[in-house]
Design an enzyme around this catalytic site. Sequence first.
Site, PDB file in Angstrom:
ATOM      1  N   LYS A 185      39.822  45.763  38.143  1.00 21.76           N
ATOM      2  CA  LYS A 185      38.745  44.794  38.378  1.00 21.76           C
ATOM      3  C   LYS A 185      39.104  44.067  39.671  1.00 21.76           C
ATOM      4  O   LYS A 185      39.897  43.133  39.669  1.00 21.76           O
ATOM      5  CB  LYS A 185      38.673  43.823  37.199  1.00 21.76           C
ATOM      6  CG  LYS A 185      37.309  43.209  36.946  1.00 21.76           C
ATOM      7  CD  LYS A 185      36.751  42.468  38.133  1.00 21.76           C
ATOM      8  CE  LYS A 185      37.352  41.089  38.306  1.00 21.76           C
ATOM      9  NZ  LYS A 185      36.957  40.439  39.568  1.00 21.76           N
ATOM     10  N   GLU A 261      51.186  37.382  38.223  1.00 21.46           N
ATOM     11  CA  GLU A 261      51.603  36.807  39.511  1.00 21.46           C
ATOM     12  C   GLU A 261      50.637  35.668  39.778  1.00 21.46           C
ATOM     13  O   GLU A 261      49.485  35.902  40.151  1.00 21.46           O
ATOM     14  CB  GLU A 261      51.507  37.854  40.628  1.00 21.46           C
ATOM     15  CG  GLU A 261      52.442  39.029  40.484  1.00 21.46           C
ATOM     16  CD  GLU A 261      53.903  38.649  40.663  1.00 21.46           C
ATOM     17  OE1 GLU A 261      54.189  37.511  41.094  1.00 21.46           O
ATOM     18  OE2 GLU A 261      54.752  39.499  40.361  1.00 21.46           O
ATOM     19  N   CYS A 295      49.886  33.316  48.103  1.00 19.10           N
ATOM     20  CA  CYS A 295      50.602  32.513  47.109  1.00 19.10           C
ATOM     21  C   CYS A 295      52.017  32.230  47.612  1.00 19.10           C
ATOM     22  O   CYS A 295      52.674  31.308  47.141  1.00 19.10           O
ATOM     23  CB  CYS A 295      50.611  33.186  45.754  1.00 19.10           C
ATOM     24  SG  CYS A 295      51.114  34.894  45.833  1.00 19.10           S
ATOM     25  N   GLU A 392      47.851  23.656  45.630  1.00 19.47           N
ATOM     26  CA  GLU A 392      48.085  24.834  46.462  1.00 19.47           C
ATOM     27  C   GLU A 392      46.913  24.925  47.437  1.00 19.47           C
ATOM     28  O   GLU A 392      45.783  25.220  47.042  1.00 19.47           O
ATOM     29  CB  GLU A 392      48.156  26.085  45.567  1.00 19.47           C
ATOM     30  CG  GLU A 392      48.556  27.326  46.330  1.00 19.47           C
ATOM     31  CD  GLU A 392      48.643  28.567  45.440  1.00 19.47           C
ATOM     32  OE1 GLU A 392      48.026  28.591  44.363  1.00 19.47           O
ATOM     33  OE2 GLU A 392      49.327  29.523  45.845  1.00 19.47           O
TER      34      GLU A 392
HETATM   35  P1  ADP Z   1      41.407  32.753  43.303  1.00 18.71           P
HETATM   36  O1  ADP Z   1      41.465  31.296  43.009  1.00 18.71           O
HETATM   37  O2  ADP Z   1      42.427  33.250  44.219  1.00 18.71           O
HETATM   38  O3  ADP Z   1      40.027  33.280  43.555  1.00 18.71           O
HETATM   39  P2  ADP Z   1      41.199  33.621  40.601  1.00 18.71           P
HETATM   40  O4  ADP Z   1      42.292  33.481  39.609  1.00 18.71           O
HETATM   41  O5  ADP Z   1      39.967  32.816  40.408  1.00 18.71           O
HETATM   42  O6  ADP Z   1      41.893  33.414  41.979  1.00 18.71           O
HETATM   43  O7  ADP Z   1      40.730  35.146  40.711  1.00 18.71           O
HETATM   44  C1  ADP Z   1      41.621  36.223  40.689  1.00 18.71           C
HETATM   45  C2  ADP Z   1      40.944  37.364  39.946  1.00 18.71           C
HETATM   46  O8  ADP Z   1      40.634  36.950  38.633  1.00 18.71           O
HETATM   47  C3  ADP Z   1      39.627  37.835  40.554  1.00 18.71           C
HETATM   48  O9  ADP Z   1      39.530  39.238  40.423  1.00 18.71           O
HETATM   49  C4  ADP Z   1      38.603  37.137  39.689  1.00 18.71           C
HETATM   50  O10 ADP Z   1      37.373  37.807  39.638  1.00 18.71           O
HETATM   51  C5  ADP Z   1      39.273  37.175  38.347  1.00 18.71           C
HETATM   52  N1  ADP Z   1      38.808  36.117  37.419  1.00 18.71           N
HETATM   53  C6  ADP Z   1      38.369  34.884  37.724  1.00 18.71           C
HETATM   54  N2  ADP Z   1      38.056  34.211  36.610  1.00 18.71           N
HETATM   55  C7  ADP Z   1      38.311  35.031  35.560  1.00 18.71           C
HETATM   56  C8  ADP Z   1      38.203  34.907  34.124  1.00 18.71           C
HETATM   57  N3  ADP Z   1      37.768  33.788  33.543  1.00 18.71           N
HETATM   58  N4  ADP Z   1      38.571  35.950  33.385  1.00 18.71           N
HETATM   59  C9  ADP Z   1      39.024  37.072  33.944  1.00 18.71           C
HETATM   60  N5  ADP Z   1      39.161  37.262  35.282  1.00 18.71           N
HETATM   61  C10 ADP Z   1      38.805  36.251  36.082  1.00 18.71           C
END
Ligand code: ADP
Length: 488
Positions: A185, A261, A295, A392
């Site tokens: 994903k 991570e 990160c 961050e």
């Molecule tokens: P960032 O803040 O760097 O965008 P996220 O943690 O929001 O990091 O996103 C990292 C990954 O997790 C992306 O692929 C995003 O689509 C996915 N993601 C975000 N929210 C969710 C959720 N509630 N459940 C599963 N995957 C998620």
Amino acid sequence: MTTDVQIPGISSPVPTGVFIGGSWRDASSGATFDVLDPADETVLATVADGTTDDVTAAVDAAHAALPGFAATPPRQRGEMLRRAFEAMTARADEFALLMTRENGKATADAKAELTYAAEFFRWFAEEAVRIDGDYRVAPAGGTRTIVTRQPVGVCLLVTPWNFPAAMLTRKLGPAIAAGCTVVVKPAEDTPLTALLLAQVLAEAGVPDGVVNIVPTLNAKDVVATAMADPRLRKISFTGSTEVGKILLKQAADQVLVSSMELGGNAPFVVCDDADLDAAVDGAMLAKMRNGGEACTAANRFYVQSSVADAFAEKLAARMGAVQVGRGDDEGVGLGPLVNEETVAKVDRIVQATVEAGARVVTGGTRPSGPGFFYPPTVLVDVPAGSAAVVEETFGPVAPIATFSDDAEVLELANSTPFGLVAYVFTQDLARGLRLSEALEFGMVGVNRGVVSDPAAPFGGVKQSGLGREGAHEGLAEYLSTKYVSFPL
Ligand code: ADP
């Protein structure tokens, strides 16, 4: 309907569908979403918006492919990865351009990422044939134990937008080496690199169903659906600590093997005996690599008082000289940030930190006009507890505070729930070692502004994550240990 998109500078059309069982499809709903070029906010591509049905179909394909792939000779799996490494390397400029277009990063950063990303395929191509076990004798004699490693099974790989290639190859390399099958994903801002990689892997001979990709805007439901599928055995996630915690809770229901991570809040410590020019070089790497969207980015600078003014002056001169513009324009060192949310957060953190008493030496003002640009920014007199120190930032902002002795800087550096990476600059190696042992972080760069390496076990402690990526440890995350016990 999704159609492959022809992007100038990239020799073949980039796929935009859902990739399941070796074929490209539209989303089951027919829905699509737009991927923007962060430099001008125009639509770069329209990509299939995968659904929960699509991710279930992807798990079906991965599950069906698992027994055959797990039984593939390790050399063959290694050769698939080696061919993928060669294809990525041959098309390095095209991959770099694609990353610059969907993520915004400067070309030099994109090329560096591509080299790093491809190297995970080469490293794990070499590791695939070195998965071993052992033969043990029970202390009481008689019983013998054969210890063997088997692929964990079907894995879900959820990746972020900041390193669209490397964060994926760091998971795919060991998964394929181990004989696992996967559902990916990718981040919604940067799915194209993952989709092009899927094509490269298929051309490299990775069998249908081994790597499946489901781009989606509905990460929450699509990921939750896969996590609840009893055929899934592992989640590997790179992203925010906030989402990592949600996924760990979901993983508990099926006791999934979990690699996380998560966020960092890296301190960058400059001691009074440091080579200041080397420290500034290191700071430019630790802070400005990937525009600060890492990160591992130095998030807060602690400089010993007697050298603080000199360090700030040198760093501000270097940061202020970085050319900001479209990532693929000649001479540009800093492209736009990835999206509006990210640039708005950076701006909010800077304004809050200035209100708390910090002083801007360079940058600090978001430009008007299209594109998600933010200038390289240096802040001094940054108070403890202010936003730039606690949050961050994920952008080109260097907040500088001072310290008087090692005990104080350790207290400052360690007072965070995060523990990914720390940087220390000193010419006294013993002092560097003492500090690195006392820093509560999974990685420490001593006189280095970058620590990532395919042969190093990347990962954090505390709320920065679980498990390691890269190196032998990274492969172990995709293997489970079994032993066979028998009498002699
Ligand atoms: P960032 O803040 O760097 O965008 P996220 O943690 O929001 O990091 O996103 C990292 C990954 O997790 C992306 O692929 C995003 O689509 C996915 N993601 C975000 N929210 C969710 C959720 N509630 N459940 C599963 N995957 C998620």
